[in-house]
Scaffold this motif. Structure first.
Motif, short mmCIF file in Angstrom:
data_model
loop_
_atom_site.label_atom_id
_atom_site.label_comp_id
_atom_site.label_asym_id
_atom_site.label_seq_id
_atom_site.Cartn_x
_atom_site.Cartn_y
_atom_site.Cartn_z
N PHE A 66 0.85 -1.20 0.00
CA PHE A 66 0.00 0.00 0.00
C PHE A 66 0.87 1.23 0.00
O PHE A 66 1.74 1.35 0.85
CB PHE A 66 -0.91 0.02 1.23
CG PHE A 66 -1.80 1.24 1.24
CD1 PHE A 66 -2.96 1.25 0.52
CD2 PHE A 66 -1.44 2.37 1.97
CE1 PHE A 66 -3.78 2.36 0.53
CE2 PHE A 66 -2.26 3.48 1.98
CZ PHE A 66 -3.43 3.48 1.26
N PRO A 67 0.69 2.17 -0.87
CA PRO A 67 -0.14 2.06 -2.05
C PRO A 67 0.61 1.34 -3.15
O PRO A 67 1.82 1.53 -3.30
CB PRO A 67 -0.40 3.51 -2.43
CG PRO A 67 0.81 4.23 -1.97
CD PRO A 67 1.29 3.50 -0.75
N GLU A 68 -0.07 0.53 -3.89
CA GLU A 68 0.56 -0.19 -5.00
C GLU A 68 0.05 0.41 -6.30
O GLU A 68 -1.11 0.76 -6.42
CB GLU A 68 0.20 -1.67 -4.94
CG GLU A 68 0.95 -2.49 -5.95
CD GLU A 68 0.76 -3.98 -5.74
OE1 GLU A 68 1.31 -4.75 -6.53
OE2 GLU A 68 0.06 -4.37 -4.81
N GLY A 69 0.94 0.56 -7.25
CA GLY A 69 0.54 1.09 -8.54
C GLY A 69 1.50 2.16 -9.02
O GLY A 69 2.55 2.40 -8.41
N THR A 70 1.15 2.81 -10.10
CA THR A 70 1.99 3.82 -10.71
C THR A 70 1.33 5.18 -10.60
O THR A 70 0.15 5.34 -10.90
CB THR A 70 2.24 3.48 -12.19
OG1 THR A 70 2.90 2.21 -12.26
CG2 THR A 70 3.09 4.52 -12.88
N GLU A 89 -3.65 4.82 -15.45
CA GLU A 89 -4.66 3.85 -15.84
C GLU A 89 -4.39 3.23 -17.19
O GLU A 89 -5.29 2.70 -17.83
CB GLU A 89 -6.05 4.51 -15.83
CG GLU A 89 -6.55 4.77 -14.43
CD GLU A 89 -8.05 4.83 -14.36
OE1 GLU A 89 -8.72 4.80 -15.40
OE2 GLU A 89 -8.56 4.90 -13.24
N GLY A 90 -3.16 3.29 -17.67
CA GLY A 90 -2.82 2.68 -18.94
C GLY A 90 -2.53 1.20 -18.81
O GLY A 90 -2.14 0.73 -17.73
N ALA A 91 -2.71 0.47 -19.89
CA ALA A 91 -2.43 -0.97 -19.88
C ALA A 91 -0.92 -1.23 -19.87
O ALA A 91 -0.46 -2.20 -19.28
CB ALA A 91 -3.05 -1.63 -21.11
N ASP A 92 -0.15 -0.34 -20.50
CA ASP A 92 1.30 -0.46 -20.55
C ASP A 92 1.93 0.59 -19.66
O ASP A 92 1.27 1.53 -19.21
CB ASP A 92 1.80 -0.28 -21.99
CG ASP A 92 1.24 -1.35 -22.92
OD1 ASP A 92 1.18 -2.52 -22.51
OD2 ASP A 92 0.86 -0.98 -24.05
N GLU A 93 3.23 0.46 -19.43
CA GLU A 93 3.97 1.45 -18.66
C GLU A 93 3.91 2.81 -19.38
O GLU A 93 3.94 2.87 -20.61
CB GLU A 93 5.43 1.00 -18.53
CG GLU A 93 6.25 1.90 -17.65
CD GLU A 93 7.64 1.33 -17.40
OE1 GLU A 93 8.60 1.93 -17.90
OE2 GLU A 93 7.72 0.30 -16.71
N GLY A 97 6.40 12.00 -22.57
CA GLY A 97 5.79 12.70 -23.69
C GLY A 97 4.49 12.10 -24.19
O GLY A 97 3.87 12.64 -25.09
N GLU A 98 4.07 10.99 -23.59
CA GLU A 98 2.82 10.34 -24.01
C GLU A 98 1.63 11.24 -23.69
O GLU A 98 1.54 11.82 -22.60
CB GLU A 98 2.68 9.01 -23.28
CG GLU A 98 1.48 8.21 -23.66
CD GLU A 98 1.51 6.80 -23.08
OE1 GLU A 98 0.68 5.99 -23.53
OE2 GLU A 98 2.35 6.51 -22.20
N SER A 99 0.69 11.37 -24.62
CA SER A 99 -0.53 12.15 -24.39
C SER A 99 -1.49 11.37 -23.53
O SER A 99 -1.68 10.17 -23.72
CB SER A 99 -1.20 12.48 -25.72
OG SER A 99 -0.41 13.36 -26.48
N TRP A 112 -5.05 9.26 -14.78
CA TRP A 112 -4.64 9.61 -16.15
C TRP A 112 -4.55 8.37 -17.02
O TRP A 112 -4.03 7.35 -16.59
CB TRP A 112 -3.31 10.36 -16.12
CG TRP A 112 -3.45 11.65 -15.39
CD1 TRP A 112 -3.21 11.87 -14.05
CD2 TRP A 112 -3.93 12.88 -15.92
NE1 TRP A 112 -3.51 13.16 -13.73
CE2 TRP A 112 -3.94 13.83 -14.85
CE3 TRP A 112 -4.33 13.30 -17.18
CZ2 TRP A 112 -4.34 15.14 -15.03
CZ3 TRP A 112 -4.74 14.62 -17.34
CH2 TRP A 112 -4.74 15.52 -16.27
N ARG A 113 -5.06 8.48 -18.25
CA ARG A 113 -5.07 7.35 -19.18
C ARG A 113 -4.65 7.84 -20.57
O ARG A 113 -4.97 8.95 -20.95
CB ARG A 113 -6.47 6.76 -19.17
CG ARG A 113 -7.05 6.39 -20.46
CD ARG A 113 -8.44 5.77 -20.46
NE ARG A 113 -8.88 5.19 -19.22
CZ ARG A 113 -10.13 5.21 -18.82
NH1 ARG A 113 -11.08 5.76 -19.54
NH2 ARG A 113 -10.46 4.65 -17.69
#
Length: 114
Positions: A66-70, A89-93, A97-99, A112-113
């Protein structure tokens, strides 16, 4: 944490509205909310609703129970001096610069996704 300067911002997020402050004196966009403009010291401002788009700047992934995640740090496209943090909340890392777009949660947070 809700305080004098951020209370209204939390209410906006609960209504699924992304907002930053815009100074009435010099037009500076700022986040987090605060009582006066750091550029010109004016205490008058209004809420500005930027385009709900940001880019990933950095992130950290916790592997503890806790807390686990990115958690990502993003910079708003329409308010480049404003950075926000939230759960990824993305499927990949995430990639630099990713939108990303905001995802409003029932508990009043922003994730954020891509």
């Amino acid at each position: 944490m809700r305080d004098r300067d951020s209370s209204e911002w939390w209410d906006l997020v609960a209504r699924h509205e992304l907002a930053v402050q815009r100074c009435d004196g010099c037009g500076t966009l700022r986040f987090p909310p605060r009582a006066f403009c750091p550029a010109c010291r004016t205490e008058q401002w209004e809420w500005h609703h930027p385009e709900p788009l940001a880019t990933v700047e950095s992130w950290i992934t916790s592997h503890r129970p806790f807390p686990e995640g990115t958690v990502v740090r993003v910079r708003l496209s329409d308010a480049p001096h404003c950075v926000m943090y939230g759960t990824w909340e993305g499927a990949d890392e995430p990639r630099p610069g990713e939108s990303v777009i905001p995802v409003f949660t029932p508990d009043g947070l922003i994730h954020w996704r891509p």
